[in-house]
Design a protein around this motif. Sequence first.
Motif, PDB file in Angstrom:
ATOM      1  N   ARG A 134       0.863  -1.176   0.000  1.00 38.68           N
ATOM      2  CA  ARG A 134       0.000   0.000   0.000  1.00 38.68           C
ATOM      3  C   ARG A 134       0.899   1.225   0.000  1.00 38.68           C
ATOM      4  O   ARG A 134       2.053   1.148   0.402  1.00 38.68           O
ATOM      5  N   ARG A 170       2.176   5.311  -1.620  1.00 33.44           N
ATOM      6  CA  ARG A 170       2.410   6.158  -2.786  1.00 33.44           C
ATOM      7  C   ARG A 170       3.796   6.770  -2.678  1.00 33.44           C
ATOM      8  O   ARG A 170       4.253   7.114  -1.584  1.00 33.44           O
ATOM      9  N   ARG A 213       6.151   9.792  -4.621  1.00 30.30           N
ATOM     10  CA  ARG A 213       6.179  10.877  -5.605  1.00 30.30           C
ATOM     11  C   ARG A 213       7.550  11.532  -5.584  1.00 30.30           C
ATOM     12  O   ARG A 213       8.105  11.827  -4.522  1.00 30.30           O
ATOM     13  N   LEU A 229       4.749  10.779 -10.378  1.00 24.02           N
ATOM     14  CA  LEU A 229       4.222   9.732  -9.506  1.00 24.02           C
ATOM     15  C   LEU A 229       4.911   8.424  -9.882  1.00 24.02           C
ATOM     16  O   LEU A 229       4.771   7.929 -11.005  1.00 24.02           O
ATOM     17  N   ASP A 263       4.892   5.485  -7.724  1.00 21.83           N
ATOM     18  CA  ASP A 263       4.140   4.345  -7.203  1.00 21.83           C
ATOM     19  C   ASP A 263       2.828   4.854  -6.639  1.00 21.83           C
ATOM     20  O   ASP A 263       2.809   5.867  -5.934  1.00 21.83           O
ATOM     21  N   ASP A 264       1.755   4.143  -6.896  1.00 25.21           N
ATOM     22  CA  ASP A 264       0.472   4.453  -6.263  1.00 25.21           C
ATOM     23  C   ASP A 264      -0.377   3.188  -6.305  1.00 25.21           C
ATOM     24  O   ASP A 264      -0.969   2.838  -7.329  1.00 25.21           O
ATOM     25  N   ARG A 265      -0.444   2.502  -5.156  1.00 23.80           N
ATOM     26  CA  ARG A 265      -1.194   1.257  -5.091  1.00 23.80           C
ATOM     27  C   ARG A 265      -2.703   1.497  -5.088  1.00 23.80           C
ATOM     28  O   ARG A 265      -3.476   0.593  -5.372  1.00 23.80           O
ATOM     29  N   ALA A 282      -4.266   3.744  -7.014  1.00 26.57           N
ATOM     30  CA  ALA A 282      -4.757   4.213  -8.308  1.00 26.57           C
ATOM     31  C   ALA A 282      -5.383   3.057  -9.087  1.00 26.57           C
ATOM     32  O   ALA A 282      -5.143   1.893  -8.818  1.00 26.57           O
ATOM     33  N   PRO A 288      -3.133   0.519 -10.772  1.00 27.88           N
ATOM     34  CA  PRO A 288      -2.008   0.955  -9.933  1.00 27.88           C
ATOM     35  C   PRO A 288      -0.847   1.471 -10.778  1.00 27.88           C
ATOM     36  O   PRO A 288      -0.593   0.989 -11.882  1.00 27.88           O
ATOM     37  N   ARG A 313       3.176   2.040 -11.255  1.00 27.72           N
ATOM     38  CA  ARG A 313       4.470   1.526 -10.812  1.00 27.72           C
ATOM     39  C   ARG A 313       5.499   1.778 -11.903  1.00 27.72           C
ATOM     40  O   ARG A 313       5.486   1.142 -12.955  1.00 27.72           O
TER      41      ARG A 313
END
Length: 306
Positions: free
Chosen positions: A65, A67, A69, A74, A76-78, A80, A83, A85
Amino acid sequence: MATGRDPMTPTGTALTAHVEVDRPGFTVSARLHVDAGQCLAILGRNGAGKSTVLGALAGLVPLARGRIRLGERLLDDRGAAPPVRVAPEHRRITMLEQKPRLFPHLSIADNLAYGPRSQGLSKAAARAIADEWLERIDLPGMGRRRPRSLSGGQQQRVAIARALAARPEVLLLDEPFAALDAAGAPLIRRMLADELARTGTTSVLVTHDLSDAWQWAGRCLVLDRGVAVEEGTPAQLAAAPRHPFTAALAGYSVVHGRWEDGGLVVGDDVLPGVADGPIADGRPAVGVVVPHAVTLSTASGALRTR
């Protein structure tokens, strides 16, 4: 010869991250922010999750889980959909570890030119950057040698130069001095500190040594079993540590006992003190003893705190 870019130009970018990685027995969960060109030190015992955080920032350890930045990008953002990556090689984040990990089949100059070449620079431009770094790390004329011909300290100097020659936006430092001998470590520490300041590279340093945090970091984050238990400047952590690990790093004595009626009960003795927050009587507690607040009574031989 023109290289197409100036290695003196600051390259740092602000880094903001919420990292959550599930590990056997506990979850590593940390929030951090590092301003452009600044350094954050992450401290903690072995197995606290420090290297896991660095691996997640580099994209080598998947987030469960969270993010990450970097500036406006961005990474990583689990949360989104789908997602986000970004692959490690596209993050512009470089990891420097305890071992130099130079490419043994490449010359020293080619090791230094590897990052610039992978970013699209011409062979001539990358070689010019390599030659400049050889001068900066006091190894001029040694570019044709292979890593095995250098001492451990010289190899680590090349590893630092290789990392910075790629002009990363963030440099991750995973205890890069642990494998160095006592004679070579101060020189490498000073060189790395000078180069980070000169290039303005944002950095995150994992260390067991509070003196390293004093030398580089504007702020520190202390992890215990994956959880951030303390944060502040090196001066704040040294002056008023709130966690046993931090207190031990700062040179304080740490005693374990139970809290009872305004004091820490240790065996048959009671040490008076001030609780850092509410503690119920009978609960296990840890006392941080400031050396100058301890006196020894010659009449009874009893130890007491002021």
